[in-house]
Design a protein around this motif. Sequence first.
Motif, short mmCIF file in Angstrom:
data_model
loop_
_atom_site.label_atom_id
_atom_site.label_comp_id
_atom_site.label_asym_id
_atom_site.label_seq_id
_atom_site.Cartn_x
_atom_site.Cartn_y
_atom_site.Cartn_z
N TYR A 190 24.51 17.90 -11.23
CA TYR A 190 25.59 18.85 -10.92
C TYR A 190 25.80 19.82 -12.09
O TYR A 190 25.49 19.50 -13.26
CB TYR A 190 26.89 18.08 -10.66
N ARG A 191 26.33 20.99 -11.72
CA ARG A 191 26.79 21.90 -12.76
C ARG A 191 28.08 21.33 -13.34
O ARG A 191 28.92 20.82 -12.60
CB ARG A 191 27.03 23.30 -12.19
N THR A 246 31.86 21.06 -11.84
CA THR A 246 31.89 21.44 -10.41
C THR A 246 31.13 20.40 -9.60
O THR A 246 30.52 19.48 -10.14
CB THR A 246 31.25 22.81 -10.19
N ASN A 247 31.15 20.59 -8.29
CA ASN A 247 30.37 19.75 -7.37
C ASN A 247 29.11 20.45 -6.90
O ASN A 247 28.48 20.03 -5.94
CB ASN A 247 31.22 19.38 -6.15
N GLU A 248 28.72 21.51 -7.63
CA GLU A 248 27.53 22.26 -7.24
C GLU A 248 26.29 21.53 -7.75
O GLU A 248 26.15 21.23 -8.94
CB GLU A 248 27.58 23.66 -7.83
N ILE A 281 22.58 21.58 -8.82
CA ILE A 281 21.66 22.62 -9.31
C ILE A 281 20.24 22.10 -9.46
O ILE A 281 19.30 22.90 -9.61
CB ILE A 281 22.16 23.17 -10.67
#
Length: 486
Positions: free
Chosen positions: A179-180, A183-185, A187
Amino acid sequence: MPLLKTHEPDATLVLVGWWGRLRQQWLRMSLSLQFLVAAGLVVSLSMIGLATLASERIQTSATRSASEAGAIFLQAFLQPYVQDTVGSGPLSPEVVATLDGLLLSDPTRPFMMVKIWRLDSTLLYASNPNVKQNEGVEAEIRTAASGELARHFEELDEEVNGIAPEDNVTLLEVYAPLYRTGTNEIIAVGEFYQSAAGLIAEQQQTGALTWAAVAISTVSMLGILFLIVSRGSQTIHRQRRRLERQYVEANALANQNSRLRRLAERAREDASEANEKFLSRIGSELHDGPIQTLSLMMLSLQYGRDGTEDDDASDPPSGPPSTIRLARALYRELREISVGLILPEIEKATPAEVFEIAVSRFESMTGSSVVLDLKEMPEQLTKVVKICSYRIVQEALSNGHRHAGGAGQRVYAGAADGRLRIVITDDGPGFDTARASKPGDRHLGLIGMQNRAKSLKGKLTVRSKPGGGTRVWAVLPIEPATSDEF
């Protein structure tokens, strides 16, 4: 010489024979042993299914726990170095050098190999330089890119960290999202390999313990149930043996009762035959003794001692009857009694002929006219039933002639439902049946008919009322006392 053909046994016949032998073996077993086999089979299959399911769930849970623990460590280790991954460019040489230094120089590292993938399945980094660019891992990367862990066991197909494929080492391969920060992004996707020897050993130990617990529980449960059923089976066996003994005793008693019934039937028939012989003897004695003497006395009174007829033998116009008239009346009564006691030859007569003989003899003795109505009759009757039927008709007609003057006498007989029905009626003045049944009023004829019917397990009733005629109704069994009626 022609060759003999050999035929293989039919599979169906073999199966049928095998099933028959198995069934015979099963029937020879006791109830407790049958229960043990059946319950053992059912419970064992159920416990095997339960143990398999529990072992698989435990192994899956252990694998998930190990994967999640490794994924958390990997994320904490790799995420800081992939924050600058943008577009389709590779990792910077500085990041690659740092990762190599961390992963290759530390002998206590938990991972045997680490890879970093882009979300488009492009390989960004591998701790082993022999790894190929495209390994067909798109499905695992998609799973990890969705936020889930992808894991499976894999055998080595190339040397990694000094471990060759022929060493038969099983690895746990895990794909985890990266994750980034903050955040919950997602990558990138991190992949790591670690030895599964400890995990597999733990799973095997847990599986063995699970199977052992299930086996102990199964054996204990079957043992307790077997003891309970065995005790009940022994009770049933004792009760069955007791019932078998009781059945044998009851069967012996039934056979004894059957023999006694036959003896009683024979004795009753012999008594009836002896009674009829006795009555016939009395009738013969009356005919050959008192009646002959009375007839000589009548001749002496009629013709006198010199042989000339006495003209004064008739009754005077007034006064008591003469001696000759009284003698004639006594002669007629004794003759009627004698003829009535002597039983005609009815043993070979048909049932219809028995009633015809009874009616015709009564008509010849009394000069009366009797209407005989015979319906459907049985083909044959036993001797005792013939005698009983003859005597009932004889006595009922005699009573009707004596008390009703023979007015409107009728005899009806017919068979139905295994029984012979006899009805004798007249149009006489009738009588009070309630008074006739009192102990003080001795109607020997009525009592005799009732006793005869009762001796054959039949029934006789008399219905009459003053001024209303008389009806004698008898029901006799066609086959008397042949079953459990005694």
